[in-house]
Enzyme design. Structure first.
Site, PDB file in Angstrom:
ATOM      1  N   GLU A  74       0.808  -1.214   0.000  1.00  0.00           N
ATOM      2  CA  GLU A  74       0.000   0.000   0.000  1.00  0.00           C
ATOM      3  C   GLU A  74       0.843   1.267   0.000  1.00  0.00           C
ATOM      4  O   GLU A  74       0.483   2.260  -0.625  1.00  0.00           O
ATOM      5  CB  GLU A  74      -0.963   0.001   1.195  1.00  0.00           C
ATOM      6  CG  GLU A  74      -2.147  -0.946   1.034  1.00  0.00           C
ATOM      7  CD  GLU A  74      -1.785  -2.423   1.187  1.00  0.00           C
ATOM      8  OE1 GLU A  74      -0.675  -2.711   1.675  1.00  0.00           O
ATOM      9  OE2 GLU A  74      -2.600  -3.291   0.832  1.00  0.00           O
ATOM     10  N   HIS A 143     -10.952  -6.062   7.956  1.00  0.00           N
ATOM     11  CA  HIS A 143     -11.778  -5.864   6.765  1.00  0.00           C
ATOM     12  C   HIS A 143     -13.053  -5.068   7.057  1.00  0.00           C
ATOM     13  O   HIS A 143     -13.958  -5.047   6.241  1.00  0.00           O
ATOM     14  CB  HIS A 143     -12.191  -7.225   6.164  1.00  0.00           C
ATOM     15  CG  HIS A 143     -11.078  -7.962   5.511  1.00  0.00           C
ATOM     16  ND1 HIS A 143     -10.008  -8.465   6.199  1.00  0.00           N
ATOM     17  CD2 HIS A 143     -10.857  -8.282   4.203  1.00  0.00           C
ATOM     18  CE1 HIS A 143      -9.181  -9.080   5.364  1.00  0.00           C
ATOM     19  NE2 HIS A 143      -9.673  -8.970   4.146  1.00  0.00           N
TER      20      HIS A 143
END
Lengths: 338, 408
Positions: A74, A143
């Site tokens: 990321e 998540h």
């Protein structure tokens, strides 16, 4: 604040029923057609079309240099997007899930947010970071988080969240047109909810909140996935004779609290609803500002219905963590009882 | 394992096979430290060198370079002037004129060699010690002063100069450079002698950062025209290179699938030659390349650091013999490329520059309070506009008082 001017039509003509995911997809497509400098980049955004299929079909139509299946890191996604922005591109980064944004946090906070200021405006940072956020999908750890307040706290960033397919379509295009970095939070558990999209209609400005339901008894202010919950709560309250106003905040930084102030001055009561942990959050910011601006109009303290100041729990507990209709109505009752 | 063994772990002589590892067992002796440092300081057999520490010109089969006498004199002048402003920066900090200074002493050859290899169409991404590269990109040396005096975060135009702003978070700029270089490739600006390239500067300590690793992954998979220019100055504040890597840093490139070269970073000719080659590889679409400039930070990490706490005087003395400026000076004299007049003129120029550097620093004005709020965003937010109005109103209330006070 004026919305960036967008050319139209940018999508298949005529009103159509689309999901939020499809609205985002059409918005991306329109932005990419309009400006060859718009890039989509992230993990699995190409052939797979993203883990939620938001970027479905884009690589096939725009090629591998416009839709980049990136290596899995990321910080790398955000960091190279910054370099591409310096080069004149307008990257749209996809972070697969909220909890995975933290490896990219350094680049967002240390570079993306600060380069315009540091360079005295010489470097524009038109980067959008798309983040599917929030819980309610029974996922494993990392998540289901709501980290938006962390970014709203950072000077130099703008933070928005859509709640429906029409906003998804327009807000994403407006965010891409914006010369500032925009963190774009998408309510993943609402991805497949539908709405009527008319690409010829006039969009609302990006950095503006909207009253979705008018009412006189109490104001509910919320955003993203909780908008639907609040609308349902308002409908339920109506059966008890309470007429709730619902404001979709849409923009979290800068907050557009004008419509909230106006609403609270009429209703005298405010409940702020968010999935995020409450401490030092957008909801606490709203509570502070509303008591500053509407002190003499308030009939009750500003109340909040939120997640808890805990790590996001295992999914078998998330039903309790996430504000639901009953918890929202409980806060409404407490406010009305003052 | 008996409990008392744990209490004795500090006594290395008493450690046994069955006991816990003694805390001091891994600690090398003073002699071992010196021996180890001397071994790494040699640079190894793969070191590209064109000018020996004694100032003798040597050839290299892969990286030789033709330079005119005038170019050699220019390289000398570059290094002297850059060192002079660096020393002034240090002194200004000691006088309280700067909040901090980041010295480049000892790294002039690495930076001037790399900087002079860059072409106008190239982009450079510095860390925060690259005053020499800034010089090569045409920045006036005074342009970095605001950062260290606290009047700005970088006064120059990155696009006009081809020199990105200083980056203080270690390694961040490597990813930004990789993205920029990807853009150069996407724009179709690589493929011939006039192609574009990017060079990113970082230190040996930065190689431990994830961003540097990720930048190498990205640059490799997108064939980005990016030269990773690592100045291995042996120390990341107090941590030696051995604390960052088990292999020589240039060898790491092979793991990413591109060439890595170790160059004598105190040899301006070698640094220039290798940088030119690496940038040309990128221009032609054969990048990325990693260059490890093997050099030495002769001063502290910053003026806040005390290098005497962690490194030995012997080490510094050994590196002084490899001084990048002195070796070129000896070469210029030995080959009669420059005479005393030249050295005198460079010295005089450096005095003038130093005086101008100091004056500029003394006369740097504080930014107005509005600067806090300006250019945070391309499009100002209502909240920030309101905060600015409120703050200026607050400041105005003091202005009224001081005016009133002045009447008495």
């Amino acid at each position: 604040m004026a919305a960036p001017a967008l050319e139209r039509p940018t999508a298949p003509a005529g009103t159509q029923t689309v999901t939020i995911a499809k609205g985002l997809n059409l918005g991306l497509r329109a932005a990419m057609e309009r400006d060859p400098k718009v890039l989509v980049m992230g993990e699995d955004v190409g052939k797979l079309g993203g883990v939620f299929r938001v970027t479905d079909g884009l690589q096939k139509d725009f090629g591998e240099h416009r839709v980049l299946d990136t290596p899995l890191a990321e910080s790398g996604i955000i960091g190279t997007a910054i370099g591409l922005a310096i080069r004149g591109y307008r990257p749209v980064c996809e972070i697969q899930f909220d909890g995975f944004i933290f490896p990219g946090f350094d680049q967002i906070v240390s570079q993306l947010a600060k380069l315009h200021f540091r360079s005295q405006g010489r470097l524009k940072m038109p980067v959008v970071v798309r983040v599917p956020f929030g819980g309610g999908i029974g996922a494993v750890e990392h998540h289901s988080e709501s980290p938006e307040s962390l970014f709203a706290h950072i000077g130099g960033l703008k933070v928005v969240s859509c709640s429906n397919a029409v906003d998804a379509y327009w807000m994403l295009q407006q965010a891409i047109e914006c010369d500032d970095p925009v963190l774009f939070f998408e309510p993943k558990r609402r991805y497949y909810e539908k709405a009527e999209l008319d690409p010829a209609a006039e969009p609302a400005p990006l950095f503006s909140s909207r009253v979705l339901r008018q009412g006189s008894s109490l104001t509910l202010a919320t955003y993203g996935p909780m908008v639907r919950t609040c609308l349902e709560a308002a409908n339920a309250a109506e059966e008890d004779g309470h007429d709730l106003e619902v404001v979709d905040l849409r923009t979290l930084s800068p907050l557009d609290l004008g419509p909230v102030y106006e609403s609270v001055r009429r209703t005298g009561r405010l409940v702020v609803v968010s999935e995020a942990p409450p401490e030092a959050s957008i909801t606490s910011e709203i509570a502070t500002r509303v008591q500053q601006e509407c002190f003499y109009s308030l009939e009750a303290p500003v109340l909040r219905t939120t997640g808890f100041d805990t790590p996001y729990p295992p999914s078998k507990l998330e039903e309790g963590f996430l504000p639901d209709l009953d918890r929202v109505l409980d806060a409404v009752d407490r406010s009305l009882a003052f | 394992m008996s409990p008392e063994r744990w209490t004795r772990e500090g006594h290395s002589g008493e450690a046994t096979d069955t006991g816990p590892p003694a805390a001091t067992a891994a600690k090398p002796t003073r002699e071992q430290v010196i021996a180890g440092l001397r071994a790494t300081s040699e640079g190894g057999a793969d070191l590209v060198q064109l000018l020996t520490p004694e100032g003798e010109r040597v050839s290299h089969p892969d990286f030789d370079i033709d330079v005119t006498d005038a170019q050699l004199r220019d390289l000398y002048r570059d290094m002297v002037l850059v060192r002079r402003t660096d020393r002034e920066g240090n002194a200004l900090q000691r006088q309280g004129q700067l909040g901090i200074w980041v010295p480049l002493l000892g790294q002039e050859a690495a930076q001037i060699g790399a900087g002079r290899a860059l072409k106008p169409q190239d982009m450079a991404f510095p860390s925060y010690r690259e005053h020499g590269v800034a010089w090569c990109r045409g920045l006036d040396p005074t342009e970095v002063l605001g950062i260290f005096r606290g009047t700005d975060h970088g006064s120059w135009d990155p696009m006009a100069t081809g020199f990105h702003l200083y980056t203080i978070v270690i390694g961040n700029q490597c990813l930004n450079a990789a993205g920029y270089a990807m853009g150069q490739r996407f724009d179709g600006r690589v493929g011939d002698d006039d192609g574009e390239a990017t060079m990113v500067f970082f230190g040996d300590g930065a190689t431990s950062q994830g961003d540097v690793h990720e930048a190498m992954v990205w640059a490799a998979v997108y064939d980005a025209p990016l030269v990773f220019f690592c100045q291995n100055n042996q120390w990341a504040i107090s941590e030696p290179t051995e604390r960052q890597s088990r292999v020589p840093l240039y060898q790491r490139a092979s793991g990413y699938g591109f060439p890595g070269i170790r160059v004598d970073g105190n040899d301006v000719l070698a640094s220039l030659a290798v940088s030119k080659w690496a940038l040309d590889e990128c221009r032609h679409g054969n990048g990325p390349v990693l260059v490890e400039a093997f050099t030495y930070r002769m001063d502290a990490h910053t003026t806040s650091d005390d290098a005497t706490r962690y490194r030995l005087a012997d080490e510094l003395e050994a590196w002084k013999l490899k001084d990048p400026i002195e070796r070129l000076r000896v070469h210029l004299v030995r080959e009669q490329i420059a005479g005393q007049d030249f050295f005198d003129s460079v010295e005089a120029e450096s005095d003038e520059l130093a005086a101008r550097f100091r004056d500029y620093c003394f006369n740097l004005t504080d930014p107005p309070p509005q600067r806090m709020f300006s250019q945070v965003y391309a499009e100002q937010t209502p909240q920030l506009a309101e905060q600015e109005r409120e703050y200026l109103r607050y400041l105005d209330s003091f202005a009224d008082e001081s005016l009133a006070g002045g009447v008495h």
